[in-house]
Design a protein around this motif. Structure first.
Motif, short mmCIF file in Angstrom:
data_model
loop_
_atom_site.label_atom_id
_atom_site.label_comp_id
_atom_site.label_asym_id
_atom_site.label_seq_id
_atom_site.Cartn_x
_atom_site.Cartn_y
_atom_site.Cartn_z
N ILE A 205 2.98 2.74 -6.33
CA ILE A 205 2.18 1.85 -7.17
C ILE A 205 2.55 0.40 -6.90
N ASN A 206 3.84 0.11 -6.77
CA ASN A 206 4.27 -1.25 -6.44
C ASN A 206 3.64 -1.71 -5.13
N CYS A 207 3.61 -0.81 -4.14
CA CYS A 207 3.01 -1.14 -2.85
C CYS A 207 1.51 -1.40 -2.99
N LEU A 208 0.83 -0.58 -3.75
CA LEU A 208 -0.61 -0.72 -3.91
C LEU A 208 -0.99 -2.06 -4.53
N VAL A 209 -0.20 -2.50 -5.51
CA VAL A 209 -0.53 -3.75 -6.21
C VAL A 209 0.23 -4.94 -5.63
N GLN A 210 1.00 -4.71 -4.57
CA GLN A 210 1.73 -5.77 -3.88
C GLN A 210 2.68 -6.52 -4.82
N ARG A 211 3.40 -5.74 -5.60
CA ARG A 211 4.43 -6.29 -6.48
C ARG A 211 5.72 -5.53 -6.22
N LYS A 212 6.83 -6.23 -6.16
CA LYS A 212 8.10 -5.58 -5.84
C LYS A 212 8.65 -4.76 -6.99
N GLY B 198 8.40 9.18 -5.01
CA GLY B 198 7.99 7.83 -4.64
C GLY B 198 6.76 7.31 -5.37
N LYS B 199 6.47 7.84 -6.57
CA LYS B 199 5.29 7.36 -7.31
C LYS B 199 5.41 5.88 -7.67
N SER B 200 6.54 5.49 -8.21
CA SER B 200 6.71 4.10 -8.63
C SER B 200 6.65 3.16 -7.45
N SER B 201 7.30 3.51 -6.34
CA SER B 201 7.26 2.66 -5.14
C SER B 201 5.84 2.57 -4.60
N ILE C 115 -3.28 12.23 2.83
CA ILE C 115 -3.13 10.81 3.12
C ILE C 115 -1.66 10.56 3.46
N LEU C 116 -1.39 9.98 4.61
CA LEU C 116 -0.03 9.64 5.00
C LEU C 116 0.31 8.27 4.43
N PHE C 117 1.44 8.19 3.71
CA PHE C 117 1.74 6.95 2.99
C PHE C 117 3.22 6.59 3.11
N SER C 118 3.46 5.29 3.28
CA SER C 118 4.83 4.75 3.25
C SER C 118 4.82 3.44 2.48
N SER C 119 5.62 3.36 1.44
CA SER C 119 5.70 2.11 0.69
C SER C 119 6.43 1.03 1.48
N LYS C 120 7.20 1.43 2.49
CA LYS C 120 7.94 0.45 3.30
C LYS C 120 7.05 -0.17 4.37
N THR C 121 6.27 0.64 5.07
CA THR C 121 5.41 0.12 6.14
C THR C 121 4.00 -0.16 5.64
N ARG C 122 3.68 0.29 4.45
CA ARG C 122 2.35 0.15 3.83
C ARG C 122 1.31 1.02 4.52
N GLN C 123 1.76 1.99 5.30
CA GLN C 123 0.82 2.94 5.89
C GLN C 123 0.07 3.68 4.79
N GLY C 124 -1.23 3.77 4.93
CA GLY C 124 -2.04 4.52 3.97
C GLY C 124 -2.50 3.73 2.77
N ARG C 125 -2.04 2.48 2.62
CA ARG C 125 -2.39 1.71 1.43
C ARG C 125 -3.90 1.52 1.31
#
Length: 199
Positions: free
Chosen positions: A40-47, A35-38, A171-181
């Motif tokens: 990074i997309n989540c971090l920068v708020q780009r799909k 999930g590296k690519s997802s 760090i707990l992270f989810s690109s779907k829920t943005r947990q951990g962003r």
């Protein structure tokens, strides 16, 4: 975290192709399909700034992304995909190691692990190697949306026992829920020395 700009800069297979070391960089490393690519997309708020794929082993290059014109996020090739061509598999290790060892503006790394999986030998080796080099590294457990909160914490405790690390080291992270962003951005700010307001 206010993202004013995020752009793809270049892909590279060797140091001569890297952009100049004129911005601080933070890199992301982990097994294929972690999930590296997802992330990074989540971090920068780009799909779709970083191309994602359901096919493991898709990222086979070192990819550079400039954020807010003040720092770069670096997506390193995923490792451990057995079905990748053997010559590609042989390139991954030296490519990742070469970037980490020789990049003077690298400020820290995030080692990503799927929360559903146990720590494997590759992660143990990478973590020990990074610690031995005194490279700042944080462990990110991805895809936490697959679990309830209680089940997720149970997985963290299992990984604590397996690795000897503390629960606070993950760090707990989810690109779907943005947990951990926000947690990740706080660590990026700490690693690079750039105040969050500037990021």
């Amino acid at each position: 975290m206010h993202i004013r700009s995020a752009e793809f800069i270049t892909s590279a297979v060797k140091a001569a192709q890297y952009p100049p070391p004129d911005f601080p960089e933070v890199a992301f490393v982990g097994r294929s399909n972690v999930g590296k690519s997802s992330m990074i997309n989540c971090l920068v708020q780009r799909k779709s700034l970083v191309k994602t794929s359901q096919t493991p082993g898709k990222t086979q290059l070192v990819n550079f992304f400039l954020v807010n014109e003040c720092m770069r996020l670096v997506d390193l090739p995923g490792y451990g995909y057995a079905k990748a061509p053997k010559d590609v598999q042989r390139q991954w290790g030296p490519m990742i190691e070469g970037y980490i060892v020789d990049r003077p503006n690298l400020c820290g790394l995030f080692l990503l692990m799927d929360i559903r999986r146990d720590v494997r030998e590759e992660e143990e080796r990478i973590l020990e190697w990074l610690v031995s080099r005194r490279m700042p590294v944080r462990l990110v457990l991805t895809k936490t949306d697959k679990f309830s909160r209680s089940a997720g914490m149970a997985r963290v405790q299992a990984l604590v026992k397996q690795t000897g690390l503390r629960a606070g080291d993950f760090i707990l992270f989810s690109s779907k829920t943005r947990q951990g962003r926000e947690d990740v951005w706080q660590w990026i700010s700490s690693m690079t020395g750039i105040h969050e307001e500037a990021l």
